[in-house]
Scaffold this active site. Structure first.
Site, PDB file in Angstrom:
ATOM      1  N   ASN A   1       1.058  -1.172   0.002  1.00  0.00           N
ATOM      2  CA  ASN A   1      -0.049   0.043   0.004  1.00  0.00           C
ATOM      3  C   ASN A   1       1.107   1.263  -0.068  1.00  0.00           C
ATOM      4  OD1 ASN A   1      -1.764   2.109   0.618  1.00  0.00           O
ATOM      5  ND2 ASN A   1      -2.298   1.395   2.472  1.00  0.00           N
TER       6      ASN A   1
ATOM      7  N   LYS B   1       0.338   4.308  -0.311  1.00  0.00           N
ATOM      8  CA  LYS B   1      -0.444   5.516   0.415  1.00  0.00           C
ATOM      9  C   LYS B   1      -0.012   6.687  -0.667  1.00  0.00           C
ATOM     10  CE  LYS B   1      -0.056   3.053   4.601  1.00  0.00           C
ATOM     11  NZ  LYS B   1       0.154   3.116   6.073  1.00  0.00           N
TER      12      LYS B   1
ATOM     13  N   HIS C   1      -9.361   1.228   5.168  1.00  0.00           N
ATOM     14  CA  HIS C   1      -7.965   1.333   5.961  1.00  0.00           C
ATOM     15  C   HIS C   1      -8.406   2.385   7.029  1.00  0.00           C
ATOM     16  CE1 HIS C   1      -3.850   2.428   6.552  1.00  0.00           C
ATOM     17  NE2 HIS C   1      -3.475   1.466   5.870  1.00  0.00           N
TER      18      HIS C   1
ATOM     19  N   GLU D   1      -6.424   4.784   8.261  1.00  0.00           N
ATOM     20  CA  GLU D   1      -6.346   6.132   7.786  1.00  0.00           C
ATOM     21  C   GLU D   1      -7.401   6.531   7.308  1.00  0.00           C
ATOM     22  OE1 GLU D   1      -2.758   5.521   5.515  1.00  0.00           O
ATOM     23  OE2 GLU D   1      -1.822   4.924   7.559  1.00  0.00           O
TER      24      GLU D   1
ATOM     25  N   GLU E   1      -5.024  -4.930  10.473  1.00  0.00           N
ATOM     26  CA  GLU E   1      -4.009  -4.069  10.894  1.00  0.00           C
ATOM     27  C   GLU E   1      -4.219  -3.159  12.016  1.00  0.00           C
ATOM     28  OE1 GLU E   1      -1.956  -2.715   6.755  1.00  0.00           O
ATOM     29  OE2 GLU E   1      -3.921  -1.374   7.119  1.00  0.00           O
TER      30      GLU E   1
ATOM     31  N   GLY F   1       2.854   2.240  11.053  1.00  0.00           N
ATOM     32  CA  GLY F   1       3.923   3.269  10.672  1.00  0.00           C
ATOM     33  C   GLY F   1       4.423   3.646  11.976  1.00  0.00           C
TER      34      GLY F   1
ATOM     35  N   SER G   1       3.656  -2.037  10.313  1.00  0.00           N
ATOM     36  CA  SER G   1       5.215  -2.286  10.419  1.00  0.00           C
ATOM     37  C   SER G   1       5.824  -3.486  10.137  1.00  0.00           C
ATOM     38  CB  SER G   1       5.734  -1.773  12.048  1.00  0.00           C
ATOM     39  OG  SER G   1       5.239  -0.652  12.204  1.00  0.00           O
TER      40      SER G   1
END
Ligand code: 13P
Length: 251
Positions: free
Chosen positions: A10, A12, A96, A98, A168, A174, A213
């Site tokens: 991904n 991003k 996701h 985010e 996730e 991250g 990660s």
């Protein structure tokens, strides 16, 4: 039941067209050396067409990072599964964290997007995951289970069997902080139990990716778990060597 591992990058909001094409070429070369692993990349939408050209005669699947649920019309700024398909995509990531945290995406919104991706005959990667506060309050499976049930509401067992779920944990994205293999396997096994509840034996077909990660150093241990069927990789997917090492860890 043996499931084909699916390792997906991904990207991003990263990589210009030139950078994206270079990375895609590197990923394709690495994927060619990893038989039995399905590999995908989800570039920024403006790079989809050139990356599709670069990946044309390779096995690497192209995907979108998010979509709109309507097919076409007066929806300024949006891209639907139909248009992702038109540019050569095979999958679309939905829900996701985010999107949920920064763009107010709801469980209901994730459900209609999942429906739209299936209706376009593309593969949804449905993302679920708990925050650190939710994990510390022992609410991991409440949250992850609730997100999964909501995202898959109204789907047939066969549709559920055809899609991909990405677990996730938000606190691992991250941050350099990965779930331990035991923590990840436990949630994956619990998700599969829930899928069995929703879709019976079709649950055994669902690939459940881990994301958060994932790095070359931890990929083999994670991917070696019985219910971890692949990875959804952010930061480490932006470097050819790192991503290829993760792909090879899935062989
Ligand atoms: P990182 O691999 O950078 O933690 O990101 C994971 C992710 O969000 C993939 O969708």
């Amino acid at each position: 039941m043996s499931r084909v591992p699916f390792v997906c990058g991904n990207w991003k909001l990263n990589k210009t067209i030139a950078e994206a094409v270079a990375l895609a070429n590197g990923v394709a070369a690495g994927a060619a050396q990893a038989p039995g692993v399905e590999v995908g990349v989800a570039p920024v939408s403006t790079a989809l067409y050139p990356v599709a050209q670069a990946l044309k005669s390779t096995s690497v699947l192209l995907g979108g990072q998010n979509c709109y649920h309507e097919t076409s019309g007066a929806y300024t700024g949006e891209i639907s599964p139909t248009f992702f398909k038109d540019v050569g995509c095979k999958f679309v990531i939905v829900g996701h964290s985010e999107r949920r945290q920064l763009f107010g995406e709801t469980d209901e919104g994730v459900n209609v997007k999942t429906r739209a991706v299936l209706d376009a005959r593309l593969l949804p990667i449905v993302c679920v995951g708990e925050t650190l506060a939710e994990r510390e309050a022992d609410r991991t499976m409440d949250v992850v289970g609730g997100q999964t049930r909501a995202a898959l509401a109204g789907l047939t067992a066969a549709e559920i069997g055809s899609l991909v779920v990405a677990y996730e944990p938000v606190w691992a994205i991250g941050t350099g902080r990965t779930a331990t293999t035991e923590q990840a396997q436990q949630v994956h096994a619990d998700i599969r139990e829930l899928l069995r509840d929703l879709a019976g034996d079709e649950a055994d077909k669902v690939r459940i990716q881990y994301g958060g990660s994932v790095k070359p150093a931890n990929a083999a241990a994670l991917l070696g778990q019985p219910d971890i069927d692949g990875a959804l990789v952010g930061g480490a997917a932006l470097k050819t060597e790192d991503f290829v090492a993760i792909i090879k860890a899935a062989v």
